[in-house]
Motif scaffolding. Sequence first.
Motif, PDB file in Angstrom:
ATOM      1  N   THR A  23     -14.168 100.427 -41.296  1.00 31.15           N
ATOM      2  CA  THR A  23     -14.417 101.851 -41.424  1.00 31.15           C
ATOM      3  C   THR A  23     -14.677 102.477 -40.063  1.00 31.15           C
ATOM      4  OG1 THR A  23     -15.634 101.134 -43.351  1.00 31.15           O
ATOM      5  CG2 THR A  23     -15.601 103.484 -42.903  1.00 31.15           C
ATOM      6  N   GLU A  26     -11.521 102.621 -38.187  1.00 28.66           N
ATOM      7  CA  GLU A  26     -10.693 103.733 -38.682  1.00 28.66           C
ATOM      8  C   GLU A  26     -11.140 105.054 -38.078  1.00 28.66           C
ATOM      9  OE1 GLU A  26     -11.115 103.762 -42.844  1.00 28.66           O
ATOM     10  OE2 GLU A  26      -9.643 102.189 -43.189  1.00 28.66           O
ATOM     11  N   ASP A  27     -12.462 105.290 -38.118  1.00 30.44           N
ATOM     12  CA  ASP A  27     -12.968 106.564 -37.627  1.00 30.44           C
ATOM     13  C   ASP A  27     -12.688 106.730 -36.140  1.00 30.44           C
ATOM     14  OD1 ASP A  27     -13.794 107.905 -39.772  1.00 30.44           O
ATOM     15  OD2 ASP A  27     -15.897 107.287 -39.684  1.00 30.44           O
ATOM     16  N   VAL A  31      -8.188 107.704 -37.186  1.00 33.29           N
ATOM     17  CA  VAL A  31      -8.313 109.143 -37.426  1.00 33.29           C
ATOM     18  C   VAL A  31      -7.785 109.962 -36.242  1.00 33.29           C
ATOM     19  CG1 VAL A  31      -9.961 111.017 -37.756  1.00 33.29           C
ATOM     20  CG2 VAL A  31     -10.150 108.964 -39.132  1.00 33.29           C
ATOM     21  N   ARG A 363      -8.477 111.545 -44.433  1.00 32.01           N
ATOM     22  CA  ARG A 363      -8.433 110.488 -45.436  1.00 32.01           C
ATOM     23  C   ARG A 363      -7.763 110.957 -46.716  1.00 32.01           C
ATOM     24  NH1 ARG A 363     -11.978 106.077 -44.452  1.00 32.01           N
ATOM     25  NH2 ARG A 363     -12.878 106.426 -42.418  1.00 32.01           N
ATOM     26  N   PRO A 367      -4.100 108.802 -47.775  1.00 33.19           N
ATOM     27  CA  PRO A 367      -4.917 107.767 -48.416  1.00 33.19           C
ATOM     28  C   PRO A 367      -4.391 106.359 -48.153  1.00 33.19           C
ATOM     29  CG  PRO A 367      -3.689 109.042 -50.036  1.00 33.19           C
ATOM     30  CD  PRO A 367      -3.493 109.710 -48.737  1.00 33.19           C
ATOM     31  N   PHE A 370      -5.650 104.348 -45.124  1.00 38.93           N
ATOM     32  CA  PHE A 370      -7.034 103.910 -45.107  1.00 38.93           C
ATOM     33  C   PHE A 370      -7.337 102.889 -46.194  1.00 38.93           C
ATOM     34  CE2 PHE A 370      -6.933 107.969 -43.003  1.00 38.93           C
ATOM     35  CZ  PHE A 370      -7.650 107.691 -41.857  1.00 38.93           C
ATOM     36  N   ARG A 371      -6.698 103.099 -47.362  1.00 39.32           N
ATOM     37  CA  ARG A 371      -7.041 102.197 -48.455  1.00 39.32           C
ATOM     38  C   ARG A 371      -6.735 100.754 -48.072  1.00 39.32           C
ATOM     39  NH1 ARG A 371      -3.711 103.686 -52.718  1.00 39.32           N
ATOM     40  NH2 ARG A 371      -4.597 105.768 -52.728  1.00 39.32           N
TER      41      ARG A 371
END
Lengths: 379, 423
Positions: A23, A26-27, A31, A363, A367, A370-371
């Motif tokens: 996570t 990702e951020d 992103v 997100r 989707p 990220f999923r």
Amino acid sequence: MTDPQPPGTLSDQLLDRAAPDRTAFEDLVVVPILAVFIALVLGALTMFATNVDLPTIGRSYVALLEGSVGSLSAISETLTAAMPLTLAGLGIALGFRAGLFNIGAEGQVLIGGMAAVIVGFSFDGLPAAIHLPLALLAGAIAGGLYASIAGWLRAATGAHEVISTIMLNLISYRLVDYLLRLDFIQREGRADPISRSVLETAELPRLLTWIDANLRLHAGIFLMLAAVVVIHWLLFRTKLGFEFRASGASPDAARYAGMRAGLIIVLAMGMAGALAGLAGANQGLGVLGRATPGFSAGIGFDAIAVALLGRSHPYGVLLAGLLFGALEAGGRQMQVDAGVSIDLIGIIQALIIVFIAAPLLVRSLFPWAFRKLAKVGRE
Amino acid sequence: MTQIADPVQLQARKLDTGKVRQARISGWALLGLAALVAFVFGQDVVGDATFRLSRPNDPLALPNLVIPALPFTYIVAAILAFLGVRLFLQGGVRWTSLALGFGLFLAVAAFLVWATAGKSFSLTGMLQATVVRAVPIALGGLAGVLSERVAVVNIAIEGMLLAGAFTGALIGSLLGGLGGLFAAVAVGGLFGFILAALVVTYRVDQIIAGVVINLFVLGVTSYVSSQVYQEHRFLNNAPVFAPVKIPVLGDLPVIGPVLFYQNIFVYGAVIMVAVATYYLFHTRMGLRARAVGEHPRAADTLGINVYRTRYVNVTVAGMVAGFGGAWFTLGSVGRFDENMTGGRGYIGLAAMIFGRWHPVGALMAALVFGFADSLQQKLALLNTPIPSEFLAMSPYIATIVLVAGLIGRARPPAADGKAYVKE
């Protein structure tokens, strides 16, 4: 301001910190990359909506790439544009880390740049080894003092720094207008507000003129790199930096731990202003060589975007500054080659920040990106 | 002092010392003004100051107001000194702000007389310009009040004004003035809705969201005006709303041309301020909105939909700002220029603080700012030795002083700027 964190229990947050999972990755990485991508797509749609045909859109993005990294002169322009953005962005990032929102970078750039230019033309006959550092120092001190007003007001009276820095911005425009009409600052024989020229001994020397006289890359690049390293060291390796970050993360905890909250606010604001002042000095001594009304040209506002995109981390700010510098330099090329207005870059920059600041939005748009990653991380 | 003081008493004494400190600072300020009036304005003042109140062909013409400059200056200085000493000796603690306001008014009057001494000057013209210049600031301030009362900090006023100005020019050129006005209101509302979506649903930091909207609107409007308007000039040529004279009242001297012979933006601003005041303080909806701004959790517990309240109020605030933005094009020049709002939205934010988060207060503050603005324009004509830039700065300095609580403090809604997460 803290990053928008997903709500969770304290133990979850501690666990995240000890072992950052996908996570966090990702951020930090996914992103921003997706944000830049969406912003470029939406920029193309904007062009399409204003009757620009498809080949021109393609040509303009090619020009954007060529104008930013396609040649030696393009890289020189990118770096030149990135310097003030990175310097001022570092200042804003420092403020964010200490829990302060400094909207006043624009005014601090103006005041710092003004001071540097004044010192730059005032001392005739000094050797460059003294004159240039003196002018830079003047810029940093002037910017720092100007920002400390807002810091002091916050510490002493609780006046919110967002409001006071906005007001200080508006004041600085008028102050510069006034200064530029003073006899000892205004250029001789000119009726319009323009300052005298910076003496050669105070100019930031151009570095690549031995290859091509038109290359504008100047010694400010060392200033930028040094500032990145110093701020990184300050934030993560010194006691003062720890106090900044502690006050930003939790002002109450910092106070209970015995940190002097007021002093920290004034210092953080002053250092942020000094960096913005250096950005102004960098423009005044390295690029323009003089001061005119509004010579800051929105650097202070773009720097907010740079600090946000760089996640308030010095190296992140450097990367973000380089990206925005590249957009700026490439945008000029785009205007020349494809006839698309450089203002498109402003739209793209704003869109990047929207998506960076709203990870939830990215997100929900993508989707799938990220999923998949989240699943891998949680296993 | 061996005994622990009663906390309530302690609190009361603390408040009291705060008031005394304010009175003392105000007293110093008034004494400083008295010295300024006596020693700067009183030094080289000669002749009479002539203020023109009516134009020659007005139906009810008033004679010119002629003030002998030197006696007036000294009388003002004496009154200022008296008020200052009285406050300083804590004689009039209760009337601190009133005395300060009156003192400032006198000082400005003395300044005008000094600047006009030996010349003549149209007072009515300046007041008219004041009202006109106050319109976008007042509407921006009102937009700020509406959204901050539900605890959404609205830095985006500047962008909403700019969007309104742009849309007014574009749609006004195609469909005429009224169509342009409605479109500007709609686009302002759209940006209000976007701001609400960003801060309420996507929990973006409120200030970041505002800054982003400002950057985005500046980018889009500048892009279109340099990309499209260059070639298609007819898209940027909107009609301008003409002033409407209100019968009878419009013929009155001085206040007629100032208040009752203006275009619909002036009347609109006054009506909106009145409606907003009624809405916020005299209706159930307004009470709910203020509850959301002061204590969202309590409001939520009582069954008020916090998210919807914020969406609605911020969207309406955007519509108000869109209307104010249309003033720049449909209300004055009929043409859009890059970044033509020039920071008026931020000044509106200052007016909101100055007006203590109250619609009427914001309007009054906007009039003060508009007055400073038009005075600065006239100073160039009167050729005074005081640089007009300092006058232009004064509203912002005053705002900082007010925010810092040096002379009176403005208190924002308690939850201002905080995101609310429903449990």
